[in-house]
Design a protein around this motif. Structure first.
Motif, PDB file in Angstrom:
ATOM      1  N   GLU A   1       2.426   7.851   9.411  1.00 16.92           N
ATOM      2  CA  GLU A   1       1.053   8.052   9.205  1.00 16.92           C
ATOM      3  C   GLU A   1       0.499   9.829  11.260  1.00 16.92           C
ATOM      4  OE1 GLU A   1      -0.869   3.473   8.428  1.00 16.92           O
ATOM      5  OE2 GLU A   1       0.019   4.135  10.394  1.00 16.92           O
TER       6      GLU A   1
ATOM      7  N   SER B   1       1.475  13.047   9.593  1.00 14.94           N
ATOM      8  CA  SER B   1       0.513  13.343   7.873  1.00 14.94           C
ATOM      9  C   SER B   1      -0.958  13.875   9.042  1.00 14.94           C
ATOM     10  CB  SER B   1      -0.081  12.092   7.377  1.00 14.94           C
ATOM     11  OG  SER B   1       0.926  11.894   6.484  1.00 14.94           O
TER      12      SER B   1
ATOM     13  N   ASN C   1      -3.061   2.180  10.693  1.00 13.67           N
ATOM     14  CA  ASN C   1      -3.539   1.670   9.363  1.00 13.67           C
ATOM     15  C   ASN C   1      -4.644   2.197   9.029  1.00 13.67           C
ATOM     16  OD1 ASN C   1      -1.786   0.733   7.704  1.00 13.67           O
ATOM     17  ND2 ASN C   1      -2.467  -0.827   8.203  1.00 13.67           N
TER      18      ASN C   1
ATOM     19  N   SER D   1      -4.404   7.844   6.289  1.00 10.33           N
ATOM     20  CA  SER D   1      -3.613   8.135   4.759  1.00 10.33           C
ATOM     21  C   SER D   1      -2.457   8.349   4.644  1.00 10.33           C
ATOM     22  CB  SER D   1      -4.374   7.839   3.415  1.00 10.33           C
ATOM     23  OG  SER D   1      -4.898   8.666   3.346  1.00 10.33           O
TER      24      SER D   1
ATOM     25  N   THR E   1       0.391  11.181   3.756  1.00 12.32           N
ATOM     26  CA  THR E   1      -0.249  12.174   3.086  1.00 12.32           C
ATOM     27  C   THR E   1       1.205  13.477   1.983  1.00 12.32           C
ATOM     28  OG1 THR E   1      -1.717  13.295   3.245  1.00 12.32           O
ATOM     29  CG2 THR E   1      -2.056  11.904   1.477  1.00 12.32           C
TER      30      THR E   1
ATOM     31  N   GLU F   1      -0.312  -4.026   4.591  1.00 13.61           N
ATOM     32  CA  GLU F   1      -1.651  -3.615   3.589  1.00 13.61           C
ATOM     33  C   GLU F   1      -2.083  -4.583   3.532  1.00 13.61           C
ATOM     34  OE1 GLU F   1      -0.828  -0.384   1.620  1.00 13.61           O
ATOM     35  OE2 GLU F   1      -0.261   0.487   3.022  1.00 13.61           O
TER      36      GLU F   1
ATOM     37  N   ASN G   1      -5.898  -2.808   4.437  1.00 16.85           N
ATOM     38  CA  ASN G   1      -6.745  -2.688   3.389  1.00 16.85           C
ATOM     39  C   ASN G   1      -6.992  -3.871   2.600  1.00 16.85           C
ATOM     40  OD1 ASN G   1      -5.901   0.070   3.034  1.00 16.85           O
ATOM     41  ND2 ASN G   1      -4.263   0.040   1.390  1.00 16.85           N
TER      42      ASN G   1
ATOM     43  N   LYS H   1     -10.404  -2.762   5.084  1.00 19.82           N
ATOM     44  CA  LYS H   1     -11.212  -2.390   3.829  1.00 19.82           C
ATOM     45  C   LYS H   1     -11.136  -3.348   3.425  1.00 19.82           C
ATOM     46  CE  LYS H   1      -8.103   1.735   5.821  1.00 19.82           C
ATOM     47  NZ  LYS H   1      -6.890   1.307   6.279  1.00 19.82           N
TER      48      LYS H   1
END
Ligand code: FAD
Ligand code: AMP
Lengths: 322, 247
Positions: free
Chosen positions: A20, A23, A157, A160, A162, A201, A258, A279
């Motif tokens: 993380e 990214s 978290n 994201s 990538t 997650e 999530n 989330k």
């Protein structure tokens, strides 16, 4: 001027928080029109050059054996040496357990303002402002960093991971002066095979509504099917139904998965404080007035002992498990 | 054994979080202030436990803040501790606060400096580590257990997915969290004794601040819960898979 990401690893394996942070550093570098580099300390087993696919071109590796275990003071010192040599203006770390140990010391060493608990890329339009979580997830603050060098510790978290389509990164050995650690690590106890709660997650969590530790079988089964970590409310940990490290909330771990499934938990404000950045929240409670429903996305009013086995069956169907 | 415990105030855990002055200030009207739970339940009570085993141990409490933090620091003294020091300053950022505490810590040459894991309002988890660096001392963060063996401190700390045990000699700075000690409530004798314990007020030293809060923001309100009948778990699994896409 570049952005330097700290690649946090444990026993040779790169942690989720490090991907993380990497990214984030790559996105931030492109926002600022510069490049992202990374630093990794200690002995590796993961193929570190492969991190190039996340968009990092160069990785400094300090292989000294004394860096196989964390001593916050020594790590901060070595990262500072790399940052100076690389001319890094921004350093990005995960705000995970190691990041919380290292970032403050690094901030003092480099006279660099630190924002810990960042949840988004900085606003660099006018100054340099980072959004971070405050009041235990009940609010955000926009914090300006006023120093030339800046440090960002990114909440797990919150960003994201990538791939940016690069080839292998160049791994360059860095000869740092490593002081003898004063903290001697004598044992590392990791729950093997389980998903670490802070990185998970999906989290399946149980409260006092489950009546006793003997009823956690269905919580663990559902968690296993979903590849989830298990958590609990504070009274459940206080009465030793579950281990302390599962306690989430204002005075426990703050998490942002999530999906958070709360079973037999009333949703006290102190509990919500640790989970409200999730989330999606699912609440299963037999009391339709339970405060948790106000914070939930999906809810089932019903008896956990009837509802959860039914959910387990349906998840098995979805996953194709007999 | 000389112990310094860093005590900060924080809003009560049930306090309503709202902002004023164009979202630049925390709305403190009607807010009850408490000792930051990590400082009280874990750092301070751990220090008290050490003193119970070794009555020659001395516990000092330090707080950075205006006169309004005095009730909070008195409450901490009622739990235990020999004397308190209030550094009479605002708290513009973590670095500034750490510089103030470092000055006090240097003067007292403490063996053990205990801080909480984080404050429940700023959630910075920074001051312990900054303080250690300013004092050029080792730092062990997120400690869940701590035992003394002469000059050696045996500490268990949280790591991702488990724990790590380590040893370090005093002096050391440690940030404390759950597991360290059991919460206590002050008794009458403690409350009476706290009234006469010394509370020294010192003026701040010159220090920089590296960061500043520009504004606050509340998270967007939830759209409201979508209820699913208890006899239809298939529907829950469907929405989580197809709508929320989280399983
Ligand atoms: C300073 C402070 C800090 C705190 N920090 C935390 C923290 O970090 N984390 C935390 O969790 N708490 C914390 N608390 C405690 C918090 O206030 C609540 O007491 C706690 O969260 C309640 O836990 P619970 O929901 O498991 O239990 P309860 O409040 O007892 O709720 C149990 C729920 O289960 C439901 N239930 C019962 N039977 C069933 C069934 N068969 N099926 C389905 N549902 C059922 C009930 O309707 C009820 O809603 C803190 C408190 C204070 C004062
Ligand atoms: N104003 C303060 N005075 C004394 N100690 C503080 C103060 N603010 C924070 N601390 C200590 O530093 C710890 C971490 O705080 P923070 O870095 O702000 O999350 C707290 O748990 C306290 O022990």
């Amino acid at each position: 001027m570049s952005v330097l990401a700290f690649i946090d690893q444990s026993e040779g394996q790169v942690k989720k928080g490090a991907y993380e942070a990497l990214s984030y550093a790559v996105k931030l570098a492109s926002q600022l029109g510069t490049t992202a580099e990374a630093v990794v300390l200690g002995k590796l087993t993961d193929d570190i050059a492969a991190l190039g696919k996340y968009g990092v071109k160069k990785i400094y590796h300090v292989a000294d054996e004394q860096l196989n275990h964390l001593d916050a003071q020594v790590f901060a010192d070595v990262i500072a040496q790399v940052a100076r040599a690389a001319g890094a203006k921004i350093i990005v770390l995960s705000n995970n357990s190691d990041g919380k140990a290292i970032a403050p010391g690094l901030s003092v060493k480099l006279k660099a303002g630190l924002v810990s608990g960042a949840v988004a890329l900085p606003d660099t339009g006018n100054g340099f402002t980072v959004k971070k979580s405050v009041f235990s997830g009940k609010a955000f603050a926009h914090v300006a960093i006023k120093t030339d060098i800046k440090i960002i510790a990114l909440n797990p978290n919150s960003f994201s991971i990538t791939e940016a389509g690069g080839g292998n990164a160049e791994v360059s050995a860095f000869a740092a002066a490593v002081n003898t650690p004063k903290v001697k690590v004598t044992a590392v106890n990791k729950v093997k095979g389980d998903v670490p709660l802070g990185e998970a997650e999906v989290v399946v969590s149980g409260g006092r509504g489950l009546k006793g530790p003997e009823n956690w079988g269905m919580i663990e089964e559902l968690a296993k099917l979903l590849g989830a970590a298990t958590a609990c409310s504070r009274p459940v940990a206080d009465t030793h139904w579950r281990p302390h490290h599962e306690h989430v909330g204002q005075t426990g771990l703050a998490i942002a998965p999530n999906l958070y499934i709360a079973i037999g938990i009333s949703g006290a404000i102190q509990h919500l404080a640790g989970v409200n950045r999730s989330k999606t929240i699912v609440v299963i409670n037999k009391d339709p007035e339970a405060p948790f429903f106000k914070a939930a996305d999906y809810g089932i009013v019903g008896d956990a002992f009837e509802v959860v086995p039914g959910i387990i069956e349906e998840v098995k169907k979805l996953k194709g498990v007999a | 054994m000389k112990i310094l415990v860093c005590i900060s105030k924080s809003p009560d855990t049930t306090a309503k979080i709202a902002f004023t002055d164009n979202n630049t200030k925390f709305a403190t009207d009607g807010v009850q202030w408490i000792i930051n739970p990590y400082d009280e339940w874990y750092a301070l009570v751990k220090a008290i436990e050490i003193k119970e085993k070794d009555p020659s141990a001395v516990i000092h409490l330090v707080t950075v803040g205006g006169a309004d933090v005095e009730p909070v620091i008195r409450k901490a003294l009622a739990l235990g501790g020999d004397e308190a020091i209030r550094i009479n300053a605002d708290t513009p950022d973590s670095y500034y606060v750490a510089c103030q505490i470092a000055e006090t810590a240097k003067q007292g040459s403490y063996d053990l400096v205990l801080a909480g894991k984080e404050t429940i309002d700023h959630n910075s988890a920074s001051i312990g580590g900054m303080l250690a660096e300013l004092l050029e001392l080792p730092y062990v963060s997120l400690a869940t257990k701590l035992e003394l063996n002469g000059n050696t401190v045996l500490i268990t700390r949280e790591i991702e997915g488990g724990e790590e045990s380590c040893e370090v000699n005093t002096p050391v700075v440690v940030s404390c969290q759950k597991g360290m000690a059991e919460a206590r409530i002050p008794n009458m004798r403690g409350i009476m004794a706290a009234r006469t314990k010394p509370l020294k007020v010192v003026e701040p030293v010159a220090a920089d601040s590296f960061t500043g809060i520009v504004s606050f923001e509340l998270p967007p309100a939830k759209a409201g819960v979508k209820l699913i009948p208890a006899d239809n778990p298939a529907e829950l699994v469907r929405v989580l898979h197809e709508e929320a896409k989280v399983i």
